[in-house]
Design an enzyme around this catalytic site. Structure first.
Site, mmCIF file in Angstrom:
data_model
loop_
_atom_site.group_PDB
_atom_site.id
_atom_site.type_symbol
_atom_site.label_atom_id
_atom_site.label_comp_id
_atom_site.label_asym_id
_atom_site.label_seq_id
_atom_site.Cartn_x
_atom_site.Cartn_y
_atom_site.Cartn_z
ATOM 1 N N GLU A 279 0.833 -1.207 0.000
ATOM 2 C CA GLU A 279 0.000 0.000 0.000
ATOM 3 C C GLU A 279 0.866 1.255 0.000
ATOM 4 O OE1 GLU A 279 -3.289 0.094 -0.480
ATOM 5 O OE2 GLU A 279 -3.010 -2.057 -0.787
ATOM 6 N N TRP A 282 1.773 1.542 -3.470
ATOM 7 C CA TRP A 282 0.702 2.092 -4.311
ATOM 8 C C TRP A 282 0.662 3.615 -4.205
ATOM 9 C CZ3 TRP A 282 -2.307 0.300 -8.120
ATOM 10 C CH2 TRP A 282 -3.411 1.058 -8.501
ATOM 11 N N TRP A 310 -21.180 10.405 -19.587
ATOM 12 C CA TRP A 310 -21.577 10.691 -18.203
ATOM 13 C C TRP A 310 -22.915 11.414 -18.158
ATOM 14 C CZ3 TRP A 310 -18.544 7.935 -15.335
ATOM 15 C CH2 TRP A 310 -17.191 7.797 -15.625
ATOM 16 N N ASN A 345 -11.219 2.182 3.887
ATOM 17 C CA ASN A 345 -10.688 1.819 2.579
ATOM 18 C C ASN A 345 -11.685 1.074 1.700
ATOM 19 O OD1 ASN A 345 -8.442 0.946 0.620
ATOM 20 N ND2 ASN A 345 -9.200 -1.010 1.367
ATOM 21 N N TRP A 363 -16.302 10.665 -12.685
ATOM 22 C CA TRP A 363 -15.415 10.430 -11.548
ATOM 23 C C TRP A 363 -14.779 11.709 -11.036
ATOM 24 C CZ3 TRP A 363 -10.361 11.909 -12.097
ATOM 25 C CH2 TRP A 363 -9.858 12.038 -13.395
ATOM 26 N N TRP A 386 -9.504 7.228 -8.004
ATOM 27 C CA TRP A 386 -10.784 7.430 -8.694
ATOM 28 C C TRP A 386 -10.723 6.872 -10.107
ATOM 29 C CZ3 TRP A 386 -15.647 8.592 -7.423
ATOM 30 C CH2 TRP A 386 -15.878 9.032 -6.117
#
Length: 485
Positions: A279, A282, A310, A345, A363, A386
């Site tokens: 993590e 990431w 969208w 999370n 988004w 996102w």
């Protein structure tokens, strides 16, 4: 020891609000000259302004940093305005010929800093920048062809192979004597909300000491079952280190080495430690991607998604932001976010999937809402995460993976403890229906004192129909789709 008669050096704090493991501070101290610590609340550049929840955190973190500096005989100078102009004013006031800073790697901030350094150099003032926020500076971890990694797993492998932890430092005990300088106070900036104060539920301890304590608690408890706990929103199973890392109250290297030490000491299984380190990786991946692809916050990483159809659904978006979608796990997450400045999370992924795929809302609207309401809002991580959910990012979850908010709730909050905490209207409903109250028999709803559409909303959209609509939209831009709940 300071050098008599020499001008001081300026230490420009930004998102490195700590004294330990601070490379810019260490290099400034090594000059032997007095150090002038300054934080500039920049209101005049193109760098994206912090959101409201981040400003709440900044308020408390600056107070903590100021107190730690005072313990060592130094005063944190606070200035508000354009960074270039305020630095120049401070240079004129002090006669400083060197500015030390830890670099910001976001594109706009990096360009601003480069322009400032270039202009000051032309005037005989040196700006020295260091990496105090990442394991490796962006551009240092490249693939075999010399380009940026676009897939996480090989990036993490390469990162772990070449990143080397610097020695732990505690910061100087003395900063040297400097003349009194004009300074704002934190109160002058009004960073804490008022009329109303929506932060009363923010249960955080910003600042370096709070960060160290949070890391200690994590390595002694939640790390043991991290891979499971980070998916169980009713439990304190995550690290809760993200805002401390974002504001630089904690070096990522200190978090990394503390977890490795805990694993070696037998305090946590190796698999749990590796999951947490991934993590951290990431977070690093997101920062490096933003460096190489500066339009990540505004444009889809995969260009075909820029044509996605969208919907302009303000009603749906408002229901989502207020936690009134009629889907309990989604509403619980959005209410937790508003009340605490943070969200679990697993639930972040669920609420993001719901906005993007059930409501077909761009988004970028979700990213902007998170930016304003998260205490750990980070441009690289926020944008990358996102886009990961939207399927438009690098190494992203495919768009056809559409979370079912009911089954996600049943799987990760089986007893409904998380939902009942944040959606108290559903406190009396049995577990069987807590994640889909509209399916409960009328007598169950009566006994639970729930009138759908009055005490708790009916679903703003039917998930099965919304999934079909989302897959049709995907097919329109890609020519094919499949579902994966």
């Amino acid at each position: 020891m300071t050098t008599e008669g020499e001008p001081p050096v300026i230490l420009w704090f930004r998102r490195d609000l700590r004294l330990a493991d601070n490379p810019a501070l260490e290099r400034a101290h090594a000059t032997g000259r007095p150090i002038v610590p300054v934080y500039i609340h920049d209101e005049g550049s193109a760098v994206r302004r912090e959101g409201a929840a981040s400003l709440w955190w900044l308020d408390k973190s600056l107070r903590a940093l100021s107190a730690r500096l005072a313990e060592r005989g130094a005063t944190l100078i606070l200035r508000r305005g354009d960074s270039d102009a305020e630095l120049r004013r401070l240079i004129t006031e002090t006669g400083a010929q060197t500015v030390f800073m830890n670099r910001l790697f976001e594109p706009d901030a990096s360009r601003r800093d480069s322009d400032i350094a270039h202009d000051l150099k032309a005037e005989g003032v040196e700006c020295r920048g260091f990496n105090g926020s990442l394991l490796c500076r962006p551009g240092a971890v490249l693939n075999g062809t010399g380009g940026p990694y676009k897939v996480f797993t090989p990036f993490l492998k390469s990162l772990r192979a070449q990143a080397e932890a610097p020695p732990h430092t505690t910061g100087p005990t003395s900063f040297g004597a400097v003349a009194t300088l004009d300074s704002d106070t934190v109160d002058d900036w009004g960073l804490h909300p008022s009329d109303p104060d929506w932060s009363k539920g923010f249960d955080w301890t910003p600042g370096e000491a709070g960060a160290v304590e949070a890391l200690r608690r994590f390595t002694l408890s939640a790390l043991k079952t991290y891979s499971v706990g980070r998916d169980r929103p009713a439990e304190i199973g995550g690290s809760r280190l993200s805002p401390h890392l974002h504001w630089g109250e904690l070096s990522p290297w200190r978090a990394w080495t503390a977890v490795e030490e805990a694993e070696r000491a037998g305090q946590a299984p190796a698999a749990e430690a590796d999951k947490f380190l991934a993590e951290i990786g990431w977070r690093e991946f997101s920062a490096h991607l933003l460096h190489h692809f500066p339009t990540l916050p505004e444009r889809a990483f995969r260009p075909e998604y820029d044509a996605f159809p969208w919907l302009d659904d303000d009603t749906g978006f408002t229901a989502w932001t207020r936690g009134l979608t009629g889907y309990p796990i989604v509403d619980a997450g959005m209410r937790q976010l508003w009340a605490t400045g943070w969200m679990h999370n697993r639930v972040r992924m669920i609420v993001a999937s719901f906005l993007i795929k059930d409501l077909l809302i761009d988004w970028r609207r979700g990213e902007a809402w998170f930016w304003d309401t998260l205490v750990d809002a980070d441009l690289g991580s926020n944008s990358q995460n996102w886009q990961w959910v939207a399927g438009s990012g690098a190494d992203a979850s495919p768009y056809f993976r559409i979370f079912n908010p009911v089954t996600q709730g049943q799987k990760f909050d089986a007893e409904g403890r998380y939902v009942r905490r944040w959606v108290p209207e559903l406190a009396r409903i049995p577990n069987k229906w807590v994640h889909a109250p509209w399916t409960a028999p009328p007598e169950v709803l009566r006994e639970a004192r729930i009138r759908l559409g009055h005490d708790y909303p009916r679903p703003v959209v039917d998930h099965a129909e919304a999934r079909d609509r989302a897959l049709a939209a995907l097919k329109a831009i890609s020519g094919g789709a499949r579902a994966d709940d």
